[in-house]
Motif scaffolding. Structure first.
Motif, PDB file in Angstrom:
ATOM      1  N   THR A  33       0.848  -1.187   0.000  1.00  7.19           N
ATOM      2  CA  THR A  33       0.000   0.000   0.000  1.00  7.19           C
ATOM      3  C   THR A  33       0.886   1.241   0.000  1.00  7.19           C
ATOM      4  O   THR A  33       1.855   1.306   0.753  1.00  7.19           O
ATOM      5  CB  THR A  33      -0.890   0.021   1.261  1.00  7.19           C
ATOM      6  N   VAL A  34       0.554   2.206  -0.842  1.00  5.15           N
ATOM      7  CA  VAL A  34       1.301   3.463  -0.886  1.00  5.15           C
ATOM      8  C   VAL A  34       0.473   4.551  -0.210  1.00  5.15           C
ATOM      9  O   VAL A  34      -0.691   4.764  -0.561  1.00  5.15           O
ATOM     10  CB  VAL A  34       1.629   3.883  -2.330  1.00  5.15           C
ATOM     11  N   ARG A  96      -1.974  20.378  -2.192  1.00  4.83           N
ATOM     12  CA  ARG A  96      -3.259  20.386  -1.494  1.00  4.83           C
ATOM     13  C   ARG A  96      -4.340  19.697  -2.316  1.00  4.83           C
ATOM     14  O   ARG A  96      -5.223  19.028  -1.756  1.00  4.83           O
ATOM     15  CB  ARG A  96      -3.642  21.829  -1.153  1.00  4.83           C
ATOM     16  N   LEU A  97      -4.264  19.829  -3.628  1.00  2.00           N
ATOM     17  CA  LEU A  97      -5.243  19.150  -4.480  1.00  2.00           C
ATOM     18  C   LEU A  97      -5.080  17.634  -4.389  1.00  2.00           C
ATOM     19  O   LEU A  97      -6.070  16.892  -4.313  1.00  2.00           O
ATOM     20  CB  LEU A  97      -5.086  19.619  -5.928  1.00  2.00           C
ATOM     21  N   ILE A  98      -3.851  17.173  -4.388  1.00  2.00           N
ATOM     22  CA  ILE A  98      -3.591  15.734  -4.242  1.00  2.00           C
ATOM     23  C   ILE A  98      -4.155  15.228  -2.914  1.00  2.00           C
ATOM     24  O   ILE A  98      -4.762  14.152  -2.842  1.00  2.00           O
ATOM     25  CB  ILE A  98      -2.073  15.455  -4.340  1.00  2.00           C
ATOM     26  N   ILE A  99      -3.980  16.015  -1.867  1.00  2.00           N
ATOM     27  CA  ILE A  99      -4.487  15.624  -0.546  1.00  2.00           C
ATOM     28  C   ILE A  99      -6.006  15.557  -0.554  1.00  2.00           C
ATOM     29  O   ILE A  99      -6.613  14.616  -0.009  1.00  2.00           O
ATOM     30  CB  ILE A  99      -3.975  16.595   0.531  1.00  2.00           C
ATOM     31  N   ALA A 100      -6.657  16.539  -1.180  1.00  2.29           N
ATOM     32  CA  ALA A 100      -8.116  16.533  -1.256  1.00  2.29           C
ATOM     33  C   ALA A 100      -8.617  15.307  -2.013  1.00  2.29           C
ATOM     34  O   ALA A 100      -9.601  14.662  -1.608  1.00  2.29           O
ATOM     35  CB  ALA A 100      -8.611  17.810  -1.930  1.00  2.29           C
ATOM     36  N   HIS A 104     -10.999  12.171  -0.542  1.00  2.26           N
ATOM     37  CA  HIS A 104     -12.334  11.899  -1.088  1.00  2.26           C
ATOM     38  C   HIS A 104     -12.390  10.701  -2.036  1.00  2.26           C
ATOM     39  O   HIS A 104     -13.444  10.071  -2.169  1.00  2.26           O
ATOM     40  CB  HIS A 104     -12.860  13.140  -1.812  1.00  2.26           C
ATOM     41  N   ASP A 105     -11.280  10.405  -2.704  1.00  7.94           N
ATOM     42  CA  ASP A 105     -11.290   9.378  -3.757  1.00  7.94           C
ATOM     43  C   ASP A 105     -10.327   8.228  -3.507  1.00  7.94           C
ATOM     44  O   ASP A 105     -10.350   7.238  -4.230  1.00  7.94           O
ATOM     45  CB  ASP A 105     -10.974  10.024  -5.107  1.00  7.94           C
ATOM     46  N   GLY A 106      -9.439   8.381  -2.527  1.00  3.17           N
ATOM     47  CA  GLY A 106      -8.540   7.292  -2.179  1.00  3.17           C
ATOM     48  C   GLY A 106      -7.148   7.422  -2.764  1.00  3.17           C
ATOM     49  O   GLY A 106      -6.876   8.275  -3.615  1.00  3.17           O
ATOM     50  N   ALA A 107      -6.275   6.523  -2.292  1.00  3.71           N
ATOM     51  CA  ALA A 107      -4.857   6.608  -2.636  1.00  3.71           C
ATOM     52  C   ALA A 107      -4.587   6.344  -4.116  1.00  3.71           C
ATOM     53  O   ALA A 107      -3.702   6.969  -4.709  1.00  3.71           O
ATOM     54  CB  ALA A 107      -4.054   5.639  -1.775  1.00  3.71           C
ATOM     55  N   ASP A 108      -5.325   5.424  -4.730  1.00  2.00           N
ATOM     56  CA  ASP A 108      -5.079   5.139  -6.146  1.00  2.00           C
ATOM     57  C   ASP A 108      -5.349   6.372  -7.004  1.00  2.00           C
ATOM     58  O   ASP A 108      -4.582   6.683  -7.926  1.00  2.00           O
ATOM     59  CB  ASP A 108      -5.948   3.973  -6.617  1.00  2.00           C
ATOM     60  N   ALA A 109      -6.446   7.074  -6.693  1.00  2.00           N
ATOM     61  CA  ALA A 109      -6.760   8.297  -7.436  1.00  2.00           C
ATOM     62  C   ALA A 109      -5.716   9.371  -7.171  1.00  2.00           C
ATOM     63  O   ALA A 109      -5.324  10.116  -8.083  1.00  2.00           O
ATOM     64  CB  ALA A 109      -8.153   8.798  -7.050  1.00  2.00           C
ATOM     65  N   LEU A 143     -11.748  13.028 -12.389  1.00  2.00           N
ATOM     66  CA  LEU A 143     -12.026  13.348 -10.993  1.00  2.00           C
ATOM     67  C   LEU A 143     -12.936  14.567 -10.910  1.00  2.00           C
ATOM     68  O   LEU A 143     -12.960  15.402 -11.811  1.00  2.00           O
ATOM     69  CB  LEU A 143     -10.717  13.601 -10.245  1.00  2.00           C
ATOM     70  N   SER A 144     -13.663  14.673  -9.817  1.00  2.00           N
ATOM     71  CA  SER A 144     -14.649  15.733  -9.647  1.00  2.00           C
ATOM     72  C   SER A 144     -13.994  17.113  -9.618  1.00  2.00           C
ATOM     73  O   SER A 144     -13.002  17.323  -8.905  1.00  2.00           O
ATOM     74  CB  SER A 144     -15.424  15.519  -8.350  1.00  2.00           C
ATOM     75  N   PRO A 145     -14.585  18.084 -10.328  1.00  2.00           N
ATOM     76  CA  PRO A 145     -14.072  19.452 -10.264  1.00  2.00           C
ATOM     77  C   PRO A 145     -14.223  20.064  -8.872  1.00  2.00           C
ATOM     78  O   PRO A 145     -13.547  21.053  -8.554  1.00  2.00           O
ATOM     79  CB  PRO A 145     -14.926  20.200 -11.288  1.00  2.00           C
TER      80      PRO A 145
END
Length: 202
Positions: A33-34, A96-100, A104-109, A143-145
């Motif tokens: 897991t990453v 910060r976008l990667i964190i969001a 909301h979408d998980g590590a793979d996303a 991914l969601s805007p």
């Protein structure tokens, strides 16, 4: 129970770009897991670890960096602009976008978006400090805007600061860095050792 790789990086790092896809493949093959942990490298990590922004490094170091980037680009068959149009560039908004997205979408996303952001700098010569570009990258990753507005929340900023402090506590001083069971591996050129460590813990 799978092994976890703590993946510390800056979204504008060429070395993270060169290692990103390989890390994802190594982790996938090992069933690991990453944890996707973008950090404030230049603003928080470098000042306490002796690192210098690129423009403040000795000319010899700057020249050798370009040589090594070209070597690894050729070796990995990974295209790269050695001096992209938008670099140096702040990675804070992208981080910060990667964190969001991770929230909301998980590590793979988050991994997919991170790869797209890194390639945007070093292949596409796009400005990752521009909200319009970040919105385009979200769309390209399906991914969601909404993630863009969510990335500007206080909760995300606190998570970004926590990731950065966690990196400092782990002894991180450069990007990318990978930590497995408390053992630090610095640089995409250490991914062979990351792979061996994951195989040994499988």
């Amino acid at each position: 129970m799978s092994t976890t790789v703590d993946y510390y990086f800056a979204p504008q790092s060429p070395w993270a770009y060169l290692g990103h896809a390989r890390l994802a493949q190594i982790a996938r093959e090992a069933g690991a897991t990453v944890r996707v942990l973008p950090v404030d490298l230049g603003g928080k990590v470098f000042p306490i670890s002796g690192g210098l922004p690129l423009g403040q490094r000795a000319p010899q170091r700057q020249a050798y960096r370009l040589l090594e980037l070209q070597r690894y680009s050729d070796h990995l068959q990974a295209p790269i602009h050695l001096k992209p149009r938008y670099f140096p560039v702040s990675g804070n908004d992208a981080a910060r976008l990667i964190i969001a997205v991770d929230q909301h979408d998980g590590a793979d996303a988050a991994m997919a978006l991170s790869g797209a952001i890194l390639a945007a700098v070093w292949v596409g010569e796009r400005n990752i400090a521009d909200d319009k570009v970040l919105a385009e990258l979200l769309a390209e990753c399906s991914l969601s805007p909404e993630r863009l507005a969510q990335s500007q929340s206080q909760a995300v900023q606190e998570r970004y600061e926590a990731h950065t402090q966690q990196a400092i506590d782990a002894g991180v001083f450069g990007a990318p860095s990978y930590v497995i069971d408390g053992e630090l591996f610095w640089g995409q050129d250490r991914l062979d050792f990351v792979e061996r460590k994951l195989q040994a813990t499988a």
